[in-house]
Design a protein around this motif. Structure first.
Motif, mmCIF file in Angstrom:
data_model
loop_
_atom_site.group_PDB
_atom_site.id
_atom_site.type_symbol
_atom_site.label_atom_id
_atom_site.label_comp_id
_atom_site.label_asym_id
_atom_site.label_seq_id
_atom_site.Cartn_x
_atom_site.Cartn_y
_atom_site.Cartn_z
ATOM 1 N N ASN A 1 78.573 -7.686 12.264
ATOM 2 C CA ASN A 1 77.183 -7.301 12.512
ATOM 3 C C ASN A 1 76.921 -5.866 12.060
ATOM 4 O OD1 ASN A 1 76.744 -9.792 13.752
ATOM 5 N ND2 ASN A 1 77.316 -9.009 15.771
ATOM 6 N N VAL A 2 75.744 -5.628 11.530
ATOM 7 C CA VAL A 2 75.363 -4.271 11.133
ATOM 8 C C VAL A 2 73.948 -3.983 11.623
ATOM 9 C CG1 VAL A 2 76.822 -4.130 9.060
ATOM 10 C CG2 VAL A 2 74.509 -5.073 8.898
ATOM 11 N N VAL A 3 73.678 -2.682 11.789
ATOM 12 C CA VAL A 3 72.321 -2.174 12.033
ATOM 13 C C VAL A 3 71.959 -1.320 10.825
ATOM 14 C CG1 VAL A 3 70.943 -0.623 13.479
ATOM 15 C CG2 VAL A 3 72.501 -2.261 14.541
ATOM 16 N N ILE B 1 71.674 -7.172 12.670
ATOM 17 C CA ILE B 1 71.196 -7.456 14.034
ATOM 18 C C ILE B 1 70.128 -6.473 14.504
ATOM 19 C CG2 ILE B 1 73.347 -8.576 14.717
ATOM 20 C CD1 ILE B 1 74.079 -5.959 16.194
ATOM 21 N N GLY B 2 69.820 -5.465 13.702
ATOM 22 C CA GLY B 2 68.798 -4.519 14.114
ATOM 23 C C GLY B 2 68.483 -3.533 13.006
ATOM 24 N N ALA B 3 67.356 -2.817 13.168
ATOM 25 C CA ALA B 3 66.946 -1.818 12.180
ATOM 26 C C ALA B 3 66.266 -0.657 12.895
ATOM 27 C CB ALA B 3 65.999 -2.423 11.155
ATOM 28 N N THR C 1 73.027 -2.390 19.556
ATOM 29 C CA THR C 1 74.141 -1.859 18.755
ATOM 30 C C THR C 1 75.432 -1.808 19.578
ATOM 31 O OG1 THR C 1 72.540 -0.496 17.546
ATOM 32 C CG2 THR C 1 74.852 0.080 17.301
ATOM 33 N N LYS C 2 75.306 -1.379 20.850
ATOM 34 C CA LYS C 2 76.503 -1.294 21.703
ATOM 35 C C LYS C 2 77.088 -2.668 21.980
ATOM 36 C CE LYS C 2 75.867 2.942 24.430
ATOM 37 N NZ LYS C 2 75.532 3.459 25.788
ATOM 38 N N ASN C 3 76.214 -3.628 22.236
ATOM 39 C CA ASN C 3 76.681 -4.945 22.675
ATOM 40 C C ASN C 3 77.014 -5.892 21.531
ATOM 41 O OD1 ASN C 3 76.212 -4.068 25.306
ATOM 42 N ND2 ASN C 3 74.097 -4.810 25.305
ATOM 43 N N GLY C 4 76.691 -5.468 20.303
ATOM 44 C CA GLY C 4 76.820 -6.393 19.169
ATOM 45 C C GLY C 4 78.136 -6.320 18.431
ATOM 46 N N HIS C 5 79.135 -5.586 18.976
ATOM 47 C CA HIS C 5 80.404 -5.396 18.245
ATOM 48 C C HIS C 5 80.069 -5.006 16.799
ATOM 49 C CE1 HIS C 5 84.633 -5.570 17.497
ATOM 50 N NE2 HIS C 5 84.538 -6.577 16.647
ATOM 51 N N THR C 6 79.253 -3.964 16.684
ATOM 52 C CA THR C 6 78.633 -3.609 15.405
ATOM 53 C C THR C 6 79.610 -2.888 14.479
ATOM 54 O OG1 THR C 6 76.531 -3.413 16.587
ATOM 55 C CG2 THR C 6 76.635 -2.430 14.399
ATOM 56 N N LEU C 7 79.634 -3.320 13.250
ATOM 57 C CA LEU C 7 80.508 -2.726 12.238
ATOM 58 C C LEU C 7 80.060 -1.316 11.876
ATOM 59 C CD1 LEU C 7 82.587 -2.826 9.845
ATOM 60 C CD2 LEU C 7 80.763 -3.913 8.505
ATOM 61 N N ALA C 8 78.751 -1.139 11.605
ATOM 62 C CA ALA C 8 78.271 0.158 11.110
ATOM 63 C C ALA C 8 76.755 0.226 11.220
ATOM 64 C CB ALA C 8 78.694 0.363 9.660
ATOM 65 N N ILE C 9 76.255 1.457 11.176
ATOM 66 C CA ILE C 9 74.822 1.728 11.045
ATOM 67 C C ILE C 9 74.625 2.207 9.610
ATOM 68 C CG2 ILE C 9 72.870 3.075 11.910
ATOM 69 C CD1 ILE C 9 74.784 3.502 14.483
ATOM 70 N N VAL C 10 73.918 1.414 8.808
ATOM 71 C CA VAL C 10 73.919 1.594 7.362
ATOM 72 C C VAL C 10 72.588 2.188 6.887
ATOM 73 C CG1 VAL C 10 74.010 0.374 5.151
ATOM 74 C CG2 VAL C 10 75.530 -0.309 7.031
#
Length: 304
Positions: A194-196, A214-216, A237-246
């Protein structure tokens, strides 16, 4: 005397015949300038209108750009209304009918199927593009389709160099397909992550790599976030096991750094176009850098 006069006349005639002028190309974005160079080499002269550190949605129609369009035989741009704020003005003020329409006007997005094409147009949805998301350069599969169409256009406009264009397309296609296989293998650990994002620019890259957005930071394209949106995005972002904020190299890093500081998820600037960082010297470097930076983010997250 006559035997010497004829060759002398031929030499004089040849000397007075101008060499065939190179095709002059104006590329709106660096990725298309790089693709033209791959396909045409020294058979063309290329001017690139923007850099990777500029937001191509918002470019000033400067006299220097108008002059370059005035002298062009071929315009190579993204299209899908990405350049709607400035390209029509450049064409109109250049007075160059060759590139206003017809063979001298090549739009990359028109050669492929676009994603996120809206079913209805409404300013309430933000700065949406009626022909779909224009950022097709981030899918190497679509880049290859565009390369074949662009090569055919070069042949149409400059048939004297058709053999060269075909040879260079064959070489590019072979190298590109091999690189795509390499990139896909390298990026296998990213599939399903997942990414934001800062701005919704990356749909083609995610579609190719199997990554989920999963978000922007921008709730809608071109619309600044509200406090409520940001609060919800922190939780997502915290709960999504997020790879990165791009974000793209041209975008301000403060918003993604702000979100990174509150979530512990790494913020990553990807080149987005040729010239977006030191490694992205051409189209191959653009994807090498993009994959490497996403993998670095994945390793950084795993190390925590």
């Amino acid at each position: 005397m006559k035997a010497l006069a004829i060759p002398a006349l031929l030499l004089a005639a040849l000397a007075s015949t101008p060499a065939q002028a190179k095709l002059r190309v104006f590329a709106c974005e660096p990725e298309w300038g790089s693709l033209v160079q791959e396909l045409a080499g020294d058979k063309v002269d290329v001017d690139v209108g923007t850099s990777a550190l500029q937001d191509v949605h918002q470019i000033e129609a400067k006299p220097s750009l108008i002059a370059k369009v005035r002298g062009a035989d071929l315009l190579v741009c993204t299209g899908a209304e990405l350049e709607v704020g400035w390209l029509p003005q450049l064409i109109r003020q250049s007075g160059n009918s060759k590139v206003a329409s017809g063979p001298g006007n090549f739009m990359a997005a028109a050669q492929v199927k676009t994603l996120e094409k809206p079913t209805a147009l409404d300013r309430a949805y933000g700065d949406v593009h009626p022909d779909g998301n224009p950022h097709v350069q981030m899918d190497p599969r679509r880049v290859l389709v565009i390369a074949k169409a662009l090569d055919a256009r070069l042949v149409q406009l400059d048939p004297a160099n058709a053999a060269t264009y075909q040879q260079r397309l064959d070489s590019f296609s072979k190298r590109w397909l091999a690189a795509m296989s390499k990139w896909k293998a390298q990026a296998a650990p990213l599939k399903g992550r997942n990414v934001v994002v800062h701005h919704i620019s990356w749909v083609y890259l995610w579609d190719w790599l199997g990554i989920n957005q999963i978000g922007a930071l921008e709730p809608k394209p071109g619309v600044p976030p509200t406090s409520a949106h940001l609060a919800g995005l922190i939780a997502t972002t915290k709960n999504g096991h997020t790879l990165a904020i791009v974000r793209a190299a041209y975008q301000d890093g403060k918003p993604s750094d702000w979100l990174s500081g509150r979530t512990g998820v790494p913020a990553v600037a990807l080149p987005f176009s040729v010239g977006g960082d030191a490694q992205s010297k051409d189209l191959f470097g653009l994807f090498d850098s993009t994959i490497n930076k996403l993998l670095d983010a994945s390793r950084a997250g795993a190390a925590k």
